[in-house]
Design a protein around this motif. Structure first.
Motif, short mmCIF file in Angstrom:
data_model
loop_
_atom_site.label_atom_id
_atom_site.label_comp_id
_atom_site.label_asym_id
_atom_site.label_seq_id
_atom_site.Cartn_x
_atom_site.Cartn_y
_atom_site.Cartn_z
N GLU A 191 -8.93 11.43 9.87
CA GLU A 191 -9.13 10.95 8.50
C GLU A 191 -7.80 10.49 7.89
OE1 GLU A 191 -11.00 14.02 6.27
OE2 GLU A 191 -12.84 13.97 7.47
N THR A 192 -7.89 9.56 6.98
CA THR A 192 -6.71 9.05 6.29
C THR A 192 -6.94 9.14 4.78
OG1 THR A 192 -6.23 7.54 8.11
CG2 THR A 192 -5.20 7.04 6.01
N TYR A 193 -5.91 9.58 4.07
CA TYR A 193 -5.99 9.82 2.63
C TYR A 193 -4.76 9.26 1.94
CZ TYR A 193 -9.35 13.59 3.48
OH TYR A 193 -10.44 14.31 3.84
N PRO A 194 -4.82 9.06 0.64
CA PRO A 194 -3.58 8.86 -0.12
C PRO A 194 -2.77 10.16 -0.09
CG PRO A 194 -5.52 8.27 -1.43
CD PRO A 194 -6.02 8.95 -0.20
N MET A 216 0.85 -1.20 0.00
CA MET A 216 0.00 0.00 0.00
C MET A 216 0.87 1.23 0.00
SD MET A 216 -3.28 0.65 2.53
CE MET A 216 -2.61 1.79 3.70
N PRO A 217 0.58 2.22 -0.85
CA PRO A 217 1.39 3.43 -0.86
C PRO A 217 1.19 4.21 0.44
CG PRO A 217 -0.53 3.70 -2.27
CD PRO A 217 -0.53 2.26 -1.81
N GLU A 218 2.16 5.13 0.69
CA GLU A 218 2.09 5.88 1.94
C GLU A 218 0.80 6.72 1.97
OE1 GLU A 218 5.06 8.51 4.82
OE2 GLU A 218 5.57 8.23 2.71
N GLN A 219 0.22 6.80 3.15
CA GLN A 219 -1.00 7.56 3.37
C GLN A 219 -0.67 8.79 4.20
OE1 GLN A 219 -4.69 5.64 3.26
NE2 GLN A 219 -3.54 5.19 1.41
N MET A 220 -1.60 9.77 4.19
CA MET A 220 -1.47 10.86 5.15
C MET A 220 -2.68 10.85 6.07
SD MET A 220 -2.40 14.54 3.38
CE MET A 220 -2.78 15.29 4.98
N THR A 221 -2.48 11.33 7.27
CA THR A 221 -3.59 11.44 8.22
C THR A 221 -3.75 12.90 8.62
OG1 THR A 221 -2.13 11.02 10.08
CG2 THR A 221 -3.23 9.13 9.15
N LYS A 281 6.55 16.52 4.95
CA LYS A 281 6.23 15.52 5.96
C LYS A 281 6.50 16.16 7.32
CE LYS A 281 7.04 10.85 7.55
NZ LYS A 281 7.63 9.54 7.30
N VAL A 282 5.43 16.31 8.10
CA VAL A 282 5.51 17.07 9.36
C VAL A 282 6.29 16.26 10.40
CG1 VAL A 282 4.18 18.16 11.20
CG2 VAL A 282 3.33 18.20 8.83
N GLU A 283 7.24 16.92 11.06
CA GLU A 283 7.97 16.27 12.16
C GLU A 283 7.53 16.78 13.52
OE1 GLU A 283 12.19 16.18 11.33
OE2 GLU A 283 11.87 15.35 9.31
N HIS A 284 7.20 18.07 13.61
CA HIS A 284 6.65 18.61 14.86
C HIS A 284 5.50 19.56 14.52
CE1 HIS A 284 10.60 17.41 16.61
NE2 HIS A 284 9.87 17.19 17.69
N LEU A 285 4.48 19.49 15.36
CA LEU A 285 3.29 20.32 15.22
C LEU A 285 3.14 21.15 16.48
CD1 LEU A 285 0.46 20.97 13.92
CD2 LEU A 285 -0.38 18.94 15.17
N TRP A 301 -3.06 20.24 11.55
CA TRP A 301 -2.84 19.03 12.34
C TRP A 301 -2.87 17.83 11.38
CZ3 TRP A 301 -5.81 18.98 17.67
CH2 TRP A 301 -5.63 20.20 18.32
N ALA A 302 -1.71 17.57 10.81
CA ALA A 302 -1.69 16.54 9.77
C ALA A 302 -0.28 15.97 9.66
CB ALA A 302 -2.10 17.15 8.43
N SER A 303 -0.22 14.78 9.14
CA SER A 303 1.09 14.14 8.97
C SER A 303 1.85 14.74 7.79
CB SER A 303 0.91 12.63 8.76
OG SER A 303 0.22 12.41 7.52
N HIS A 304 1.13 15.24 6.80
CA HIS A 304 1.73 15.83 5.62
C HIS A 304 0.93 17.06 5.22
CE1 HIS A 304 2.93 11.60 5.44
NE2 HIS A 304 3.94 11.93 4.65
N ALA A 305 1.57 17.95 4.51
CA ALA A 305 0.85 19.13 4.03
C ALA A 305 1.46 19.59 2.73
CB ALA A 305 0.90 20.25 5.06
#
Lengths: 338, 338
Positions: free
Chosen positions: B26-29, B1-6, B41-45, B99-103
């Motif tokens: 929520e989770t997305y491609p 499965m390809p990497e997802q973002m949350t 790719k977020v390291e700190h929020l 507030w997300a794993s990626h942006a």
């Protein structure tokens, strides 16, 4: 019988709105001026709302009157006896005479009044109220053409001057006043663009609707003379970066405030202590961020500025960390490590 | 499965303090960056109190979040895909990731972060909170050596920076914080001269006594982070010409205010609209009176400025005229003709 002087004193501290029994009336033989003093026969006396505050025992912006003291106030009159060379008998002077038929003033406290100007102007339009309007609008109102100004007690000596100065500076001016006749005067005599009768509005919400109609572009300057219902009505209509010169809170002068509404105490303190209260949002100032980094980053690197972090692991835990933050659960900066 | 973002969203508007059900997960491609964009790719929020305001439907100082939108917030992370030439893969950037794993960020919105500085400093001591402290203290606090500053939430990232900058400027610094441990940190880690545990004081009156002891010379600067009990305690201790930078009112962020206490509405508006509120007493400005007369007296003489008087005849009638003045009975300047 030689000439007597009369004065009005503070007989007791009023509870709420003053009643006649709060004041005393006394008659004395005329006093003699000492060296460097003059005896002034008062021709006009000023009555101003701030005097109500002086009748309370609590510290306001000047010491309270003592019981038995002459009611404070400015007057204008002629020197009738002089032991000051530069103020001969007959000179027209203004000064803090108090509520009295005569007053002994130090020469330095007595200001000679230009006889070519109307005598009572010294107490109003060209006296303390007019000067208050001129100073407060320049220093704290900072008017710009095209803006909107709202002021209550708009036909009073401060309100009328603020309105005229603001209008001349190119602002839309909106008066709040008590009764249809004062509203008519505000527009016809003082040139306000609109006037709202606060007596026609039972509560702040109704008054706010009328203000919103009279101020289609919002309010940039609210000149605070009154507090109370008008303040409550105005606040949600204020534009970003608006200015509020706080000059008086007459709606609360005589009031005994409940325990539940802390606004009168806070707002009166802004006035009496001459506080400067500035709301600010950092996003308005972002241009200065490089300056900040240049100055502060080396201090952080050098350990001169200390910092603490509360690190939460995992995006899934961000919600709990945020809820804790809002209830004071964190100590340092809250961050989430992903 | 390809990497997802949350990502974490606003699921519904909180009533009072937020609860976990107010947020969605929520989770997305993984999205693709467009031209001029990067995928980070977020390291700190960062978690900050202002985010609570954004969850409400009412206008605050920025538009409210929509239901279903990603929770707002700043993050720091690495570029993992780039269509912006100056931000190659691997660049460490900070920006409004939410507030997300990626942006996906516009290159212009992504600020390159100096790798020699701690990564999380971008979110705290050298980020928005530290910059807030530095800017607000300079612009609105205007500290002078020897003065006293009080700040609540004193161990938080804004409070800790304000305290350290004020201390370095020669002020006495007094912290208000929740609990003995935070008070210890305020003094030991951040160098406050004194710290007061607001949890040890049930009401504003008790807190005020403790503040009065810690501030023997009164309070010159109250940095407003919280509102509520602390504001109520502080106000009577403010010195003349004190300054209050209003940066936050966290005690009232989640509150549903009663009808009786109008202070939260007024004080929050000072913040959200960035108002400038200045109490002033004309007697402080008397040096400017000659300038005023020079400018305005000719306009009065020329009839360009209009004025009205309510003249009462006789000193004996001064009391009645004054009582009428306090209840809005006058129209123009109240004077008594003797």
């Amino acid at each position: 019988m030689p000439e007597q002087m009369t004065r009005i004193t503070l007989a007791r501290r009023p509870a709420g709105t003053p009643v006649p029994e709060d004041f005393g009336h006394e008659t004395y033989p005329l006093p003699e001026p000492g060296d460097g003093e003059v005896l002034v026969k008062v021709e006009h006396l000023s009555l101003d709302p701030y005097m109500r505050g002086r009748m309370n025992a609590v510290r306001s912006y000047s010491a309270p009157l003592e019981i038995g003291e002459t009611m404070t106030g400015q007057g204008i009159g002629r020197v009738v006896a002089s032991k000051a060379d530069d103020l001969p008998v007959g000179t027209l002077v203004t000064g803090r005479t108090g509520w009295a038929s005569h007053a002994v003033l130090q020469a330095a406290e007595a200001q000679v009044w230009d006889e070519s100007l109307p005598q009572t102007a010294a107490l109003g339009v060209l006296g303390m109220p007019g000067f208050t309007a001129w100073t407060g609008l320049r220093e704290y109102g900072r008017p710009r053409a095209g803006e909107t100004l709202v002021i209550a007690a708009a036909t009073g000596p401060v309100g009328a001057m603020v309105g005229q100065l603001a209008k001349a500076a190119g602002l839309r001016t909106v008066a709040v006043a008590g009764g249809a006749e004062k509203c008519r005067i505000a527009v016809d005599t003082f040139g306000f663009d609109a006037a709202i009768d606060h007596r026609a509005h039972a509560d702040a919400s109704s008054l706010r609707k009328a203000l919103a109609e009279a101020c289609p572009d919002g309010i940039d300057i609210y000149w605070e003379n009154v507090g109370g219902k008008v303040l409550e009505a105005v606040m949600p209509l204020m534009n970003d970066h608006g200015r509020i010169p706080v000059c008086g809170t007459i709606a609360w002068y005589s009031g005994t405030d409940g325990d539940t509404d802390r606004l009168p105490m806070v707002w009166r303190t802004v006035l009496t202590r001459r506080l400067s209260v500035n709301g600010f949002i950092i996003f308005d100032h972002w241009d200065g961020y490089p300056d900040f980094l240049r100055e502060v980053a080396p201090k952080v690197t050098a350990g001169e500025i200390t910092w603490l972090e509360d690190v939460t692991e995992g995006l899934d835990n961000a919600v709990d960390a945020f809820i804790a933050l809002l209830s004071g659960g964190n100590t340092g900066k809250a961050v989430v490590k992903l």
